[in-house]
Design a protein around this motif. Structure first.
Motif, PDB file in Angstrom:
ATOM      1  N   GLN A 168       0.822  -1.201   0.000  1.00  0.00           N
ATOM      2  CA  GLN A 168       0.000   0.000   0.000  1.00  0.00           C
ATOM      3  C   GLN A 168       0.865   1.264   0.000  1.00  0.00           C
ATOM      4  OE1 GLN A 168      -3.411  -0.250  -0.221  1.00  0.00           O
ATOM      5  NE2 GLN A 168      -2.990  -2.444  -0.393  1.00  0.00           N
ATOM      6  N   LYS A 169       0.297   2.336  -0.481  1.00  0.00           N
ATOM      7  CA  LYS A 169       0.967   3.637  -0.456  1.00  0.00           C
ATOM      8  C   LYS A 169       0.075   4.627   0.273  1.00  0.00           C
ATOM      9  CE  LYS A 169       3.684   2.981  -4.673  1.00  0.00           C
ATOM     10  NZ  LYS A 169       4.021   3.526  -6.031  1.00  0.00           N
ATOM     11  N   ALA A 170       0.287   4.708   1.570  1.00  0.00           N
ATOM     12  CA  ALA A 170      -0.517   5.585   2.423  1.00  0.00           C
ATOM     13  C   ALA A 170       0.400   6.221   3.457  1.00  0.00           C
ATOM     14  CB  ALA A 170      -1.621   4.782   3.111  1.00  0.00           C
ATOM     15  N   PRO A 171       0.019   7.371   4.012  1.00  0.00           N
ATOM     16  CA  PRO A 171       0.842   8.009   5.046  1.00  0.00           C
ATOM     17  C   PRO A 171       0.962   7.117   6.288  1.00  0.00           C
ATOM     18  CG  PRO A 171      -0.775   9.550   4.165  1.00  0.00           C
ATOM     19  CD  PRO A 171      -1.146   8.193   3.636  1.00  0.00           C
ATOM     20  N   VAL A 172       2.200   6.912   6.748  1.00  0.00           N
ATOM     21  CA  VAL A 172       2.463   6.092   7.933  1.00  0.00           C
ATOM     22  C   VAL A 172       3.173   6.954   8.962  1.00  0.00           C
ATOM     23  CG1 VAL A 172       3.609   4.048   8.840  1.00  0.00           C
ATOM     24  CG2 VAL A 172       2.659   4.014   6.517  1.00  0.00           C
ATOM     25  N   GLU A 173       2.623   7.011  10.161  1.00  0.00           N
ATOM     26  CA  GLU A 173       3.208   7.798  11.237  1.00  0.00           C
ATOM     27  C   GLU A 173       4.224   6.928  11.978  1.00  0.00           C
ATOM     28  OE1 GLU A 173       4.085   9.552  14.817  1.00  0.00           O
ATOM     29  OE2 GLU A 173       2.505   8.040  14.937  1.00  0.00           O
ATOM     30  N   LEU A 174       5.457   7.414  12.126  1.00  0.00           N
ATOM     31  CA  LEU A 174       6.526   6.601  12.690  1.00  0.00           C
ATOM     32  C   LEU A 174       6.229   6.132  14.112  1.00  0.00           C
ATOM     33  CD1 LEU A 174       9.893   8.227  11.514  1.00  0.00           C
ATOM     34  CD2 LEU A 174       8.745   6.202  10.638  1.00  0.00           C
ATOM     35  N   GLY A 175       5.653   6.991  14.919  1.00  0.00           N
ATOM     36  CA  GLY A 175       5.362   6.616  16.296  1.00  0.00           C
ATOM     37  C   GLY A 175       4.408   5.433  16.366  1.00  0.00           C
ATOM     38  N   ALA A 176       3.340   5.477  15.579  1.00  0.00           N
ATOM     39  CA  ALA A 176       2.377   4.369  15.561  1.00  0.00           C
ATOM     40  C   ALA A 176       3.018   3.095  15.017  1.00  0.00           C
ATOM     41  CB  ALA A 176       1.163   4.753  14.714  1.00  0.00           C
ATOM     42  N   LEU A 177       3.891   3.243  14.020  1.00  0.00           N
ATOM     43  CA  LEU A 177       4.570   2.074  13.455  1.00  0.00           C
ATOM     44  C   LEU A 177       5.458   1.402  14.497  1.00  0.00           C
ATOM     45  CD1 LEU A 177       5.514   0.273  11.098  1.00  0.00           C
ATOM     46  CD2 LEU A 177       7.225   2.029  10.575  1.00  0.00           C
ATOM     47  N   VAL A 178       6.240   2.166  15.237  1.00  0.00           N
ATOM     48  CA  VAL A 178       7.147   1.612  16.232  1.00  0.00           C
ATOM     49  C   VAL A 178       6.364   0.931  17.351  1.00  0.00           C
ATOM     50  CG1 VAL A 178       8.873   2.182  17.983  1.00  0.00           C
ATOM     51  CG2 VAL A 178       9.011   3.223  15.708  1.00  0.00           C
ATOM     52  N   ARG A 179       5.291   1.555  17.801  1.00  0.00           N
ATOM     53  CA  ARG A 179       4.479   0.956  18.875  1.00  0.00           C
ATOM     54  C   ARG A 179       3.905  -0.386  18.449  1.00  0.00           C
ATOM     55  NH1 ARG A 179       2.933   6.427  19.499  1.00  0.00           N
ATOM     56  NH2 ARG A 179       1.066   6.097  18.221  1.00  0.00           N
ATOM     57  N   THR A 205       5.450   7.579   3.190  1.00  0.00           N
ATOM     58  CA  THR A 205       4.410   6.935   2.392  1.00  0.00           C
ATOM     59  C   THR A 205       4.785   5.483   2.171  1.00  0.00           C
ATOM     60  OG1 THR A 205       3.886   8.993   1.255  1.00  0.00           O
ATOM     61  CG2 THR A 205       3.153   6.961   0.203  1.00  0.00           C
ATOM     62  N   GLY A 206       3.945   4.566   2.677  1.00  0.00           N
ATOM     63  CA  GLY A 206       4.255   3.149   2.545  1.00  0.00           C
ATOM     64  C   GLY A 206       3.134   2.279   3.074  1.00  0.00           C
ATOM     65  N   ASP A 207       3.465   1.035   3.382  1.00  0.00           N
ATOM     66  CA  ASP A 207       2.509   0.045   3.874  1.00  0.00           C
ATOM     67  C   ASP A 207       2.808  -0.219   5.346  1.00  0.00           C
ATOM     68  OD1 ASP A 207       1.306  -2.565   4.511  1.00  0.00           O
ATOM     69  OD2 ASP A 207       0.865  -2.658   2.368  1.00  0.00           O
ATOM     70  N   LYS A 208       1.890   0.175   6.220  1.00  0.00           N
ATOM     71  CA  LYS A 208       2.148   0.081   7.657  1.00  0.00           C
ATOM     72  C   LYS A 208       2.269  -1.363   8.126  1.00  0.00           C
ATOM     73  CE  LYS A 208       0.313   1.315  12.197  1.00  0.00           C
ATOM     74  NZ  LYS A 208      -0.795   1.950  12.956  1.00  0.00           N
TER      75      LYS A 208
END
Length: 318
Positions: A168-179, A205-208
């Motif tokens: 997917q190509k969507a906005p990914v927030e780094l904090g949410a990804l790390v958690r 922009t990527g796939d969470k």
């Protein structure tokens, strides 16, 4: 044309009868036409013969002997086709080698736990002590889980290689990804007393979901090589060119001989565990590369002689 002009000149100079000159001119033109046709067919036969050689695996055939204007359009197209066929043959040959190597590696990886299972099963048949039987059954379950994890990882990697996974190509927030990436390893980190320091901000922009898979594999690697009471630090930031995520640990670091191969599938470093698949970091790299990203592994140098841990640098480019 030149031959016709010469015949007309001879007829005029030597007063030869006109009909003889006409016949001679027509004969000359027919001879020239027949010669040209024969020459063209000869070239076409040679080209057909060389194409046949190409189709039968001769990779040393060239079309450089044909002059400009000699069926040049056909020649150029055939040359393009030949180049494409050669490249495709080379690519297929390389894929066969990679497939054979992968099958050999997969066979080796699965054979080890299967052998252990067979030995445990034989022990279970003759064991009468209930506690010992329970221990053997527990160990067998662990081996089955190992096989299951290996198969799942191999399937994911195979899908990445085949391009069947649509990231997917969507906005990914780094904090949410790390958690979310820390959730599967939180209990193991707590049992080892490893502290995790997180300081991240920014988006990319990527796939969470797949990014979480990659990041969790990296965190597992850091956790396995960090002693009890160690620290794992995760920092992240965003600039105009890329979004960067850095994971550092206070473990033993990566041996200099292992650094060039750390992301190769089925590769086990000198400090790797005996039950390691050697596939987690390879999968992580494939996932990150599929999102216009890069990953680099390096050591944190405390001084010229001592390493104080490993560092993984991930960048997602805009």
């Amino acid at each position: 044309i030149i031959l016709t002009i010469l015949i007309c000149g001879v007829v005029t100079i030597f007063h030869v009868q006109a009909w003889i000159g006409i016949v001679a001119a027509v004969a000359a033109m027919l001879f020239q036409y027949a010669f040209e046709v024969k020459r063209r067919y000869s070239h076409m036969e040679n080209m057909a013969r060389e194409i046949d050689l190409v189709l039968h695996g001769n990779d040393k055939v060239t079309f450089a002997d044909y002059e400009e204007g000699d069926l040049s359009i056909l020649r150029n197209e055939v040359s393009k086709m030949t180049v494409m066929l050669r490249r495709q043959a080379e690519r297929l040959s390389g894929e066969k080698v990679k497939l054979a190597d992968s099958l050999a590696d997969i066979s080796h990886q699965i054979r080890t736990p299967l052998t252990s299972l067979n030995l445990m099963l034989e022990s279970l048949k003759s064991e009468e002590n209930d506690d010992e039987r329970a221990r053997i059954i527990f160990d067998m379950r662990r081996q089955l889980e190992r096989i299951d994890g290996l198969v799942v990882s191999l399937l994911k990697l195979a899908k990445m290689d085949a391009g069947t996974i649509k990231l997917q190509k969507a906005p990914v927030e780094l904090g949410a990804l790390v958690r979310s990436a820390l959730e599967p390893v939180e209990i193991m980190l707590e049992l080892k007393g490893i502290a995790v320091n997180v300081d991240v901000k920014g988006t990319y922009t990527g796939d969470k979901e797949w990014s979480r898979e990659a990041l969790t594999n990296i965190l597992k690697n850091c956790m396995e090589h960090t002693g009890d009471g160690g620290v794992i630090s995760i920092t992240g930031c965003e600039n105009a060119v890329h979004t960067e995520l850095i994971i550092e640990d206070t473990g033993c670091g990566i041996d200099s001989d292992d650094l060039p191969h750390i992301f190769e599938r089925f590769y086990k470093g000198k400090n790797g565990k005996s039950d390691s698949y050697g596939i987690g970091l390879a999968l992580a790299r494939a996932i990150i590369a599929g999102q216009n990203g890069t990953i680099k592994a390096e050591n944190i140098a405390e001084n010229a002689e001592k390493m104080s841990g490993a560092r993984f640098v991930i960048r997602f480019y805009k």
